[in-house]
Design a protein around this motif. Structure first.
Motif, PDB file in Angstrom:
ATOM      1  N   LEU A 124       0.831  -1.207   0.000  1.00  0.00           N
ATOM      2  CA  LEU A 124       0.000   0.000   0.000  1.00  0.00           C
ATOM      3  C   LEU A 124       0.862   1.253   0.000  1.00  0.00           C
ATOM      4  CD1 LEU A 124      -2.974  -0.781   2.401  1.00  0.00           C
ATOM      5  CD2 LEU A 124      -3.102  -0.088   0.014  1.00  0.00           C
ATOM      6  N   LEU A 125       1.949   1.185   0.782  1.00  0.00           N
ATOM      7  CA  LEU A 125       2.821   2.361   0.839  1.00  0.00           C
ATOM      8  C   LEU A 125       3.490   2.634  -0.495  1.00  0.00           C
ATOM      9  CD1 LEU A 125       4.553   2.124   4.319  1.00  0.00           C
ATOM     10  CD2 LEU A 125       2.838   3.741   3.559  1.00  0.00           C
ATOM     11  N   LEU A 126       3.611   1.602  -1.304  1.00  0.00           N
ATOM     12  CA  LEU A 126       4.196   1.815  -2.631  1.00  0.00           C
ATOM     13  C   LEU A 126       3.335   2.738  -3.483  1.00  0.00           C
ATOM     14  CD1 LEU A 126       5.807  -1.362  -4.224  1.00  0.00           C
ATOM     15  CD2 LEU A 126       6.763   0.906  -3.947  1.00  0.00           C
ATOM     16  N   VAL A 127       2.073   2.891  -3.066  1.00  0.00           N
ATOM     17  CA  VAL A 127       1.214   3.829  -3.798  1.00  0.00           C
ATOM     18  C   VAL A 127       1.750   5.244  -3.655  1.00  0.00           C
ATOM     19  CG1 VAL A 127      -1.075   4.857  -3.799  1.00  0.00           C
ATOM     20  CG2 VAL A 127      -0.839   2.397  -3.617  1.00  0.00           C
ATOM     21  N   LEU A 128       2.346   5.545  -2.491  1.00  0.00           N
ATOM     22  CA  LEU A 128       2.747   6.930  -2.206  1.00  0.00           C
ATOM     23  C   LEU A 128       3.700   7.542  -3.222  1.00  0.00           C
ATOM     24  CD1 LEU A 128       3.132   6.888   1.652  1.00  0.00           C
ATOM     25  CD2 LEU A 128       1.304   7.885   0.300  1.00  0.00           C
ATOM     26  N   PRO A 129       4.807   6.859  -3.540  1.00  0.00           N
ATOM     27  CA  PRO A 129       5.687   7.498  -4.521  1.00  0.00           C
ATOM     28  C   PRO A 129       5.002   7.761  -5.853  1.00  0.00           C
ATOM     29  CG  PRO A 129       6.432   5.270  -4.035  1.00  0.00           C
ATOM     30  CD  PRO A 129       5.377   5.588  -3.060  1.00  0.00           C
ATOM     31  N   PHE A 130       4.069   6.876  -6.222  1.00  0.00           N
ATOM     32  CA  PHE A 130       3.378   7.104  -7.490  1.00  0.00           C
ATOM     33  C   PHE A 130       2.407   8.263  -7.396  1.00  0.00           C
ATOM     34  CE2 PHE A 130       5.208   3.950 -10.020  1.00  0.00           C
ATOM     35  CZ  PHE A 130       5.483   2.854  -9.221  1.00  0.00           C
ATOM     36  N   VAL A 131       1.825   8.455  -6.208  1.00  0.00           N
ATOM     37  CA  VAL A 131       0.979   9.633  -6.015  1.00  0.00           C
ATOM     38  C   VAL A 131       1.828  10.898  -6.115  1.00  0.00           C
ATOM     39  CG1 VAL A 131      -0.386  10.891  -4.334  1.00  0.00           C
ATOM     40  CG2 VAL A 131      -0.804   8.477  -4.686  1.00  0.00           C
TER      41      VAL A 131
END
Lengths: 196, 489, 239
Positions: free
Chosen positions: B97-104
């Motif tokens: 889920l945290l991997l979403v952050l860099p893409f955001v």
């Protein structure tokens, strides 16, 4: 030629004698040929005869006697009427425009509204330019194919445009300068006394 | 009301300029990355407790307490323990889920690309008679299209990831479970959601517009928000530990809350950092300009207009990456030091592989964050073309310009990574010490030392990568410095 | 005014109703005053020249008249509609249907080819792409830019871009055209072409307001309004 009106304008700021008038005229119109004293006195004589100027005395400080002239009420009226009537927008005969504009610039404090003079001149020019343009773009086939007329019109049009641009600059100069103050007649040095 | 027909919207929304095409591609990439991360976490979440799929059987005692697990490598699974064991799964899910952050963060940066030119275009459209609603529709359409494209790419990307990490590795080391048919439904839902998010982002974000006007300082607002987040996190944690909450929930919730609090702290800190760095470098540059270092001053003043929020988002990601790195380092060092406590090598392998996995995920996140920062740089080069060309005309050659770009990139990236590593590592080392007061001594300093070393290494690595990225952008710098850019349009 | 209703045609049926009416317009850019208490009325079938030195407020006046700038004081009535009473969408509708605007700089959408760029007012009003492009093609032919249909503005010369802007302003056949130095960057042939098209609006019963430095162009108009330091210096009827 309006030389009489120019003399009246030169008297507007106060009584002057002949030599002073010549000096002021040459300072106001540096591009023209210097005024001859004979012409000055002839013009002054004519103005006095017509009642636009009068002799108010003689000035003898530091030299021989000189006649001092002043503008009369009717002379003032004559001058203002001349200013109110715009110079004919003739294009190449620009001297009258220059005369009127310079006089108007100097005459600001004495009842002539220089801005109004310049505006009226601009209006006259624009109307004439409009006439010239309509003539050369008219639908009349005979007229529009007359190359000589079109070229003459175009020449006049462009010169009128040049006049207008100069008028704009003059108006800017007018707004930039401080209001003119009347100057008293000044004594002339002995050794420059001309022979009337 | 908008009278604009669909044809017209499509005409106006399709990317034509180079900047718009870059924006579209970057948005699609961000959308794809988000989609893959969400698909991954959904796939992991969908594993459930059935030993047949996971190969793990949880043995529970009479009172429901977990006694142990029995692992069997069934051909259907072969997943690594972190993913297979239901008790450990939340950690991996959180990571996914945290991997979403860099893409955001990438998406936020992507939306800013070419903002100035777009604003001017919109001003022209207003003169021609476009209503505000027309403009919103065009904005939404352009970002929605890119987001949809990216979301569609998420499926093949996820399949590729599964092949790479779930088929190729040997049994027992696989990270990605085999995709089930229901995952396709999740994917369709994601496509719809991401497209909608893209449309909303485009319609709303474009309004404020100018990326070049400096945002008024709200440093104290950000610091206040950070403090509030930390306090809220602390309150929640104490309530969770003191209230009568079942242990498994507690165990799951505590790290989550801790991480969320750290996240907020990191984001706020980096935004503050980024703004301060920009302002500070501006002051230094102005001083240099006054003393005669003309060319670089011109460029740096132009770079002052960088958008702090987008840069801050990427920086925040780097902080989190640093935190992860710091925690891993501290953990690893503590483990190495107290080997006798932990004992068995299989445990070392177990925890070691976990650390490696965490670092790998962090590396991916860092890479995406650096891509975002590079994107910011590229966009800035395009938008400040005249300033760059003017600098070049004054005699600043391309290599020097590239160096300035590298420094600008490093100015945000390096402090973020270093700060994150230090904060994470030292906090974790402190936690370890707090847990076991009796063993305070030279042993506790080893993790601290390791964290410091890691911070230095992280900073150097990021600096190196920044230089490399700037070198890669040499072509763009050269194009920006071309003297034709000085020609009045 | 409902955004979907066509603009009232009765405005032109009454020739005494001014197409543009500015009353008491005052505006300052920040702390710099630009216009002070300016009145202007433009009736149907007239061409008005707005002249004055640089900084006299001519361009500001044009922007206010076009509804692009809300003045600090005064009312603007375009074709009988008080602009202050309209919302953004209604003002936008006026701009694309009834008012053609030609600005001095930077007015073509940079990435659209001319064929689409000139068709924008029609597209924004809901026209389908095909008919809009047809009208745009005709407009471009009218200014002699047929060969440049697929070119983007960056590939054009300044004069060509200006001609395209004039074509765009006229493509929706507006009743009022507001132009700021529309032929300044054109050679005499291009200028003559553009001016003939602009005067076509006047011939159809519309009105033309031209901001210009050029005295010859000003003389072609029916009226000259001269501005100086933000105020009206004179309002001359040249007929």
């Amino acid at each position: 030629m309006a030389i009489g009106e120019v003399h009246l304008a030169l008297l507007l700021s106060g009584p002057r004698h002949g030599y002073d008038i010549k000096r002021a005229h040459d300072a106001w119109f540096p591009a023209e040929r210097p005024l001859a004293f004979g012409q000055v006195y002839a013009t002054l004589g004519r103005l006095v005869r017509d009642g636009h100027a009068e002799v108010v005395g003689t000035h003898s400080e530091g030299g021989p006697e000189r006649t001092v002239y002043a503008i009369t009420g009717s002379g003032r009226e004559r001058l203002l009427a001349w200013l109110d009537d715009p110079a004919p927008p003739a294009g190449t005969a620009g001297e009258e425009i220059i005369r009127k504009t310079v006089v108007a610039l100097h005459a600001t404090t004495s009842g002539a509204d220089a801005e109004r003079v310049l505006s009226a001149q601009r209006a006259a020019h624009l109307r004439r330019m409009r006439q010239l343009q309509r003539r050369s773009t008219s639908a009349d086939p005979e007229r529009s194919t007359d190359l000589a007329v079109r070229l003459a019109d175009r020449h006049a049009l462009l010169h009128l445009d040049a006049d207008l641009r100069w008028l704009e600059e003059a108006a800017e100069a007018l707004r930039a300068q401080p209001p003119a103050t009347p100057t008293p007649p000044s004594p002339t040095p002995d050794d420059q006394e001309p022979q009337p | 009301m908008s009278a604009l027909a669909r044809d017209g919207v499509r005409l106006l929304a399709s990317p034509r300029s180079a900047a718009d095409r870059l924006r579209s591609r970057a948005t699609a990439a961000a959308s794809a990355g988000t989609g893959v991360a969400l698909l991954l976490s959904a796939a992991i979440a969908g594993l459930g407790d059935d030993p047949a799929t996971t190969g793990v059987e949880v043995l529970t005692g009479a009172d429901g307490v977990v006694v142990g697990t029995s692992t069997s490598l069934s051909p259907a699974s072969g997943l690594v323990a972190f993913v297979a064991q239901p008790g450990l799964r939340p950690g991996v899910q959180l990571a996914a889920l945290l991997l979403v952050l860099p893409f955001v963060a990438l998406a936020v940066q992507a939306l800013r690309v070419g903002a100035v030119a777009r604003q001017q275009r919109e001003a022209t459209l207003v003169v021609v008679g476009a209503s505000p609603r027309d403009l919103r529709r065009v904005r939404a359409a352009s970002t929605a299209a890119a987001a949809a494209r990216g979301a569609l790419w998420a499926a093949p990307a996820h399949l590729a990831l599964w092949l790479l990490l779930g088929v190729v590795p040997p049994l027992g080391a696989r990270l990605v479970p085999a995709p089930e048919p229901w995952l396709a439904l999740v994917w369709l839902l994601l496509v719809i959601l991401l497209t909608g998010a893209g449309a909303a982002a485009g319609a709303l974000l474009g309004r404020r517009g100018s990326a070049s006007r400096p945002v008024p300082s709200s440093r104290w607002a950000w610091a206040g928000a950070a403090g509030a987040a930390v306090c809220a996190g602390g309150v929640l944690m104490t309530s969770v530990t003191t209230l009568d909450v079942p242990r498994p929930v507690q165990a799951a919730l505590t790290p989550v809350l801790l991480l969320v609090a750290l996240l907020c702290l990191a984001a706020c800190a980096v935004v503050v950092l980024a703004r301060a760095a920009v302002r500070c470098s501006t002051r230094r540059v102005e001083r240099a300009a006054r003393s005669g270092a003309g060319a670089e001053a011109v460029l740096a003043v132009a770079q002052r207009r960088a958008n702090p929020v987008a840069v801050g988002a990427s920086g925040a990601v780097l902080v989190l990456v640093g935190v992860c790195l710091g925690v891993c380092t501290a953990f690893g060092a503590a483990m190495v030091v107290s080997r006798d406590v932990y004992g068995s090598s299989s445990e070392v392998v177990f925890y070691g592989s976990g650390v490696v996995l965490a670092c790998a995920v962090a590396a991916v996140a860092a890479a995406v964050a650096l891509v975002s920062l590079a994107l910011a740089l590229t966009d800035h080069l395009a938008q400040a073309r005249r300033a760059v060309a003017a600098t070049a005309a004054l005699g600043c050659d391309v290599p020097r310009l590239v160096e300035v770009q590298a420094r600008a990139l490093a100015a945000t990236a390096v402090p973020s990574a270093v700060a994150g590593t230090l904060v994470g590592g030292l906090c974790y080392a402190g936690l370890l010490t707090a847990v076991d007061w009796t063993s305070v001594g030279p042993r506790t300093l080893v993790p601290v030392g390791a964290v410091l070393v890691a911070a230095v290494v992280a900073g150097a690595a990021v600096r190196l990568v920044s230089c490399a990225v700037a070198e890669l952008l040499t072509g763009r710098v050269r194009r920006a410095a071309a003297l034709e850019n000085l020609r009045t349009p | 005014m409902s955004p979907d209703q066509p603009s009232p045609p009765d405005v032109l049926a009454e020739p005494t109703h001014p197409l543009l009416r500015l009353a008491g317009i005052s505006h300052a850019h920040g702390r710099t005053p630009a216009l002070h208490d300016v009145d202007l009325e433009v009736g149907a079938g007239t061409a008005v020249a707005v002249t004055g030195a640089s900084g006299s407020g001519k361009s500001t006046l044009l922007h206010v008249a076009a509804g692009l700038l809300a003045p600090d004081a005064g009312t603007v009535e375009l074709l009988g509609h008080d602009l202050a009473a309209l919302d953004d969408a209604e003002r936008a509708q006026l701009r694309r249907r009834d008012v053609g605007i030609v600005l001095q700089y930077g007015q073509l959408v940079p990435d659209l080819p001319l064929l689409d760029g000139v068709a924008l007012p029609l597209l924004l009003d809901g026209a389908a792409l095909g008919p809009a492009r047809e009208a745009s093609r005709a407009a471009l032919a009218g200014v002699g830019l047929s060969a440049a249909e697929d070119a983007v503005p960056a590939e054009l010369s300044g004069g060509q871009a200006q001609l395209a802007a004039v074509a765009r302003a006229l493509v929706a056949q507006p009743h009022l055209v507001l132009a700021d130095e529309p032929v300044a960057s054109l050679d005499p042939a291009g200028a003559a072409l553009a001016l003939d098209l602009l005067w076509g609006v006047v011939a159809r019963g519309g009105a033309l307001v031209l901001v210009t430095h050029d005295n010859v162009l000003a003389a072609r108009c029916d009226r000259e309004v001269r501005l100086a330091h933000g105020g009206v210096q004179h309002d001359l009827d040249l007929r």
